[in-house]
Design a protein around this motif. Structure first.
Motif, PDB file in Angstrom:
ATOM      1  N   LEU A   1       0.555   3.974  -2.896  1.00 21.65           N
ATOM      2  CA  LEU A   1       0.348   5.384  -2.588  1.00 21.65           C
ATOM      3  C   LEU A   1       1.408   6.246  -3.265  1.00 21.65           C
ATOM      4  O   LEU A   1       1.087   7.294  -3.848  1.00 21.65           O
ATOM      5  CB  LEU A   1       0.378   5.592  -1.072  1.00 21.65           C
ATOM      6  CG  LEU A   1      -0.072   6.943  -0.551  1.00 21.65           C
ATOM      7  CD1 LEU A   1      -1.519   7.232  -0.953  1.00 21.65           C
ATOM      8  CD2 LEU A   1       0.080   6.998   0.955  1.00 21.65           C
TER       9      LEU A   1
ATOM     10  N   ASP B   1      -4.709   8.974   3.711  1.00 28.43           N
ATOM     11  CA  ASP B   1      -4.613   8.370   2.374  1.00 28.43           C
ATOM     12  C   ASP B   1      -4.089   6.936   2.475  1.00 28.43           C
ATOM     13  O   ASP B   1      -4.611   6.029   1.835  1.00 28.43           O
ATOM     14  CB  ASP B   1      -3.686   9.177   1.469  1.00 28.43           C
ATOM     15  CG  ASP B   1      -4.355  10.394   0.867  1.00 28.43           C
ATOM     16  OD1 ASP B   1      -5.573  10.575   1.067  1.00 28.43           O
ATOM     17  OD2 ASP B   1      -3.648  11.168   0.190  1.00 28.43           O
ATOM     18  N   TYR B   2      -3.042   6.744   3.295  1.00 22.85           N
ATOM     19  CA  TYR B   2      -2.471   5.414   3.445  1.00 22.85           C
ATOM     20  C   TYR B   2      -3.483   4.437   4.035  1.00 22.85           C
ATOM     21  O   TYR B   2      -3.636   3.316   3.542  1.00 22.85           O
ATOM     22  CB  TYR B   2      -1.209   5.434   4.314  1.00 22.85           C
ATOM     23  CG  TYR B   2      -0.733   4.038   4.615  1.00 22.85           C
ATOM     24  CD1 TYR B   2      -0.054   3.297   3.650  1.00 22.85           C
ATOM     25  CD2 TYR B   2      -1.030   3.430   5.823  1.00 22.85           C
ATOM     26  CE1 TYR B   2       0.336   1.996   3.892  1.00 22.85           C
ATOM     27  CE2 TYR B   2      -0.645   2.126   6.085  1.00 22.85           C
ATOM     28  CZ  TYR B   2       0.041   1.414   5.112  1.00 22.85           C
ATOM     29  OH  TYR B   2       0.412   0.120   5.354  1.00 22.85           O
TER      30      TYR B   2
ATOM     31  N   SER C   1       0.830  -1.201   0.000  1.00 19.60           N
ATOM     32  CA  SER C   1       0.000   0.000   0.000  1.00 19.60           C
ATOM     33  C   SER C   1       0.869   1.258   0.000  1.00 19.60           C
ATOM     34  O   SER C   1       0.488   2.278  -0.555  1.00 19.60           O
ATOM     35  CB  SER C   1      -0.952   0.002   1.197  1.00 19.60           C
ATOM     36  OG  SER C   1      -1.908  -1.026   1.047  1.00 19.60           O
ATOM     37  N   ILE C   2       2.033   1.163   0.605  1.00 15.68           N
ATOM     38  CA  ILE C   2       2.988   2.276   0.544  1.00 15.68           C
ATOM     39  C   ILE C   2       3.419   2.476  -0.901  1.00 15.68           C
ATOM     40  O   ILE C   2       3.420   3.604  -1.417  1.00 15.68           O
ATOM     41  CB  ILE C   2       4.208   2.018   1.458  1.00 15.68           C
ATOM     42  CG1 ILE C   2       3.768   1.969   2.916  1.00 15.68           C
ATOM     43  CG2 ILE C   2       5.287   3.074   1.235  1.00 15.68           C
ATOM     44  CD1 ILE C   2       4.838   1.455   3.875  1.00 15.68           C
TER      45      ILE C   2
ATOM     46  N   PHE D   1      -4.695   1.135   2.253  1.00 14.67           N
ATOM     47  CA  PHE D   1      -4.494  -0.145   2.919  1.00 14.67           C
ATOM     48  C   PHE D   1      -5.817  -0.884   3.092  1.00 14.67           C
ATOM     49  O   PHE D   1      -5.912  -2.080   2.811  1.00 14.67           O
ATOM     50  CB  PHE D   1      -3.821   0.047   4.289  1.00 14.67           C
ATOM     51  CG  PHE D   1      -3.734  -1.232   5.082  1.00 14.67           C
ATOM     52  CD1 PHE D   1      -2.756  -2.170   4.792  1.00 14.67           C
ATOM     53  CD2 PHE D   1      -4.635  -1.499   6.101  1.00 14.67           C
ATOM     54  CE1 PHE D   1      -2.687  -3.361   5.509  1.00 14.67           C
ATOM     55  CE2 PHE D   1      -4.564  -2.687   6.827  1.00 14.67           C
ATOM     56  CZ  PHE D   1      -3.587  -3.613   6.533  1.00 14.67           C
TER      57      PHE D   1
END
Length: 160
Positions: A103, A120-121, A99-100, A125
């Motif tokens: 993003l 946002d993260y 997910s990092i 996620f």
């Protein structure tokens, strides 16, 4: 399933390829990038994501997920519980790290417009986890295990 280091690498390769392929398409859809990216950009995002996921699978998430899952299921002999535990731990770890990556690539393609990177993260996620868990348990896990047993495990020559 895999019994040797070589088989573990082959199994991880197959699983990462399938999961990253479908999760890349899913994330392109979520971010409105389908039709916006060129084919080369899409393929390069997939390949970079695949390499990152494969490295995470081999060295960070995979070993730790297996340790945790085997501790959780230590008192049971039911293989299904062990497989499900490993799958769930893998999805949690991979969704956390990938997910990092998702993003960052979204910010690269769409620009940084966030008021809160953390929110946002957490959003990314959550969406990735909700898609990856059923994808892993219902589709990719059984499919890769079937293909692995049929084409990788069956290639060994049995001595008489």
């Amino acid at each position: 399933m895999p019994t040797t280091k070589k088989e573990s690498v082959q199994f991880g390769f197959m699983m990462c390829f399938g999961m990253v392929f479908f999760m890349t398409i899913y994330n392109f859809y979520l971010n409105g990038m389908i039709g916006e990216l060129t084919l080369i950009e899409g393929i390069s995002d997939f390949l970079i994501g695949f390499v990152i996921a494969f490295i995470l699978d081999l060295f960070i998430v995979g070993p730790n997920a297996k340790k945790i899952a085997l501790k959780i299921t230590a008192k049971t002999n039911n293989k299904v519980y062990t497989i499900l535990s490993i799958s769930i731990c893998m999805v949690i770890g991979m969704a956390f790290f990938m997910s990092i990556y998702g993003l960052v690539t979204t910010y690269i393609h769409n620009g940084f417009t966030a008021s809160s990177i953390l929110s946002d993260y957490l959003s990314v996620f959550g969406k990735n986890f909700m898609m990856a868990l059923p994808l892993q348990i219902i589709i990719m896990g059984p499919l890769v295990r079937f293909l692995f047993v049929k084409y990788v495990k069956s290639t060994k020559v049995v001595s008489v």
